[in-house]
Design an enzyme around this catalytic site. Structure first.
Site, PDB file in Angstrom:
ATOM      1  N   GLU A 190       0.870  -1.182   0.000  1.00 36.43           N
ATOM      2  CA  GLU A 190       0.000   0.000   0.000  1.00 36.43           C
ATOM      3  C   GLU A 190       0.907   1.232   0.000  1.00 36.43           C
ATOM      4  OE1 GLU A 190      -2.753   0.207   3.341  1.00 36.43           O
ATOM      5  OE2 GLU A 190      -2.668   2.398   3.263  1.00 36.43           O
ATOM      6  N   LYS A 234     -11.087  -1.554   6.787  1.00 40.98           N
ATOM      7  CA  LYS A 234      -9.874  -1.410   7.578  1.00 40.98           C
ATOM      8  C   LYS A 234     -10.336  -1.190   9.029  1.00 40.98           C
ATOM      9  CE  LYS A 234      -6.072   1.960   7.800  1.00 40.98           C
ATOM     10  NZ  LYS A 234      -5.176   2.804   6.994  1.00 40.98           N
ATOM     11  N   ARG A 275       0.808  10.440   0.928  1.00 43.07           N
ATOM     12  CA  ARG A 275       1.223  11.420   1.938  1.00 43.07           C
ATOM     13  C   ARG A 275       2.491  12.157   1.537  1.00 43.07           C
ATOM     14  NH1 ARG A 275       0.968   7.530   7.022  1.00 43.07           N
ATOM     15  NH2 ARG A 275      -0.965   6.490   6.465  1.00 43.07           N
TER      16      ARG A 275
HETATM   17  C1  3PG Z   1      -1.984   3.885   8.168  1.00 47.57           C
HETATM   18  O1  3PG Z   1      -1.791   4.719   7.323  1.00 47.57           O
HETATM   19  O2  3PG Z   1      -2.743   2.952   7.993  1.00 47.57           O
HETATM   20  C2  3PG Z   1      -1.279   3.994   9.476  1.00 47.57           C
HETATM   21  O3  3PG Z   1      -0.576   5.168   9.568  1.00 47.57           O
HETATM   22  C3  3PG Z   1      -0.380   2.845   9.701  1.00 47.57           C
HETATM   23  O4  3PG Z   1      -0.108   2.759  11.042  1.00 47.57           O
HETATM   24  P1  3PG Z   1       1.299   2.213  11.581  1.00 47.57           P
HETATM   25  O5  3PG Z   1       2.329   3.237  11.115  1.00 47.57           O
HETATM   26  O6  3PG Z   1       1.147   2.155  13.066  1.00 47.57           O
HETATM   27  O7  3PG Z   1       1.559   0.878  10.953  1.00 47.57           O
END
Ligand code: 3PG
Length: 217
Positions: A46, A134, A50
């Site tokens: 994924e 999700k 950002r």
């Molecule tokens: C996301 O975008 O789904 C989260 O920022 C992921 O969270 P994590 O950095 O704790 O894995």
């Protein structure tokens, strides 16, 4: 094609129910990262929207990393959903649930994982026609006990816990039968990417695949 995508995602998740997040400023780095993950047995990624280069990063992986399924994360609007699909991504992930974005993906049979953390949000996703969501931010939203509570009510719904998932708790999340896959950034540490240490990423992927195999023999 979209149905085929859904099926191949399912196939990939059978082999390794893990979705590493890639946040990159540079398409070359994104491709290297994706290939390092693939070398460790993870070939669904994924790429999060950002960074300014995120769309180019998605497209580069789609074009240059054969055999990897690329999804777009942090998709907030219909415009963004349109943009990421035009770059060839095969699934869409959002931090929250926005009806218009969910409908846009459903209309195109594009697999989409909208972020949910309450019964109300899961119910709205269900009513819209989504059968996978999700669960975000998984750890803060109540972790495994909350996931079990939601799963007992929404029996057809499958969840992708993300947010606070790591090698430490991956097995616990994967032990919940309604979990289709776990997502997270722990597999792509910024320090390793900045140092060009792609072997470290491959090692993390190998470790995660082993944990998944043990959790789901
Ligand atoms: C996301 O975008 O789904 C989260 O920022 C992921 O969270 P994590 O950095 O704790 O894995």
């Amino acid at each position: 094609m979209s149905e085929m995508t859904a099926n191949s995602l399912e196939d990939k998740f059978q082999a390794a129910p893990i979705v590493p997040l890639i946040e990159a400023d540079d398409p070359g780095v994104a491709v290297h990262t994706a290939k390092a993950l693939q070398a460790g047995g993870l070939d669904v990624v994924e790429v999060v929207l950002r960074t300014d280069a995120a769309l180019d990063c998605m497209e580069a992986i789609v074009k240059e990393a054969y055999g990897i399924i690329v999804g777009a994360g942090t998709v907030l609007t219909v415009d963004q959903a349109e943009q990421v699909l035009s770059r060839g991504v095969q699934f869409v992930v959002s931090p929250g649930l926005v009806d218009s974005v969910a409908r846009y993906c459903l209309d195109r049979s594009t697999p989409m994982f909208a972020g949910t953390m309450t019964a109300g949000e899961v119910q709205r996703a269900y009513a819209l026609g989504l059968r996978t969501v999700k669960f975000f931010p998984a750890k803060l939203a109540g972790g495994v006990p909350m996931l079990k509570a939601l799963s007992s009510v929404f029996r057809e719904m499958r969840f992708m816990p993300t947010g606070g998932v790591s090698a430490k708790n991956l097995s616990e999340f994967l032990a919940v039968p309604s979990v289709i896959a776990c997502g997270g950034s722990w597999l792509t540490p910024k320090g390793s990417i900045e140092a060009g240490d792609y072997n470290a990423i491959t090692k993390l992927a190998i470790e995660a695949v082993a944990l998944a195999k043990a959790a789901r023999p």
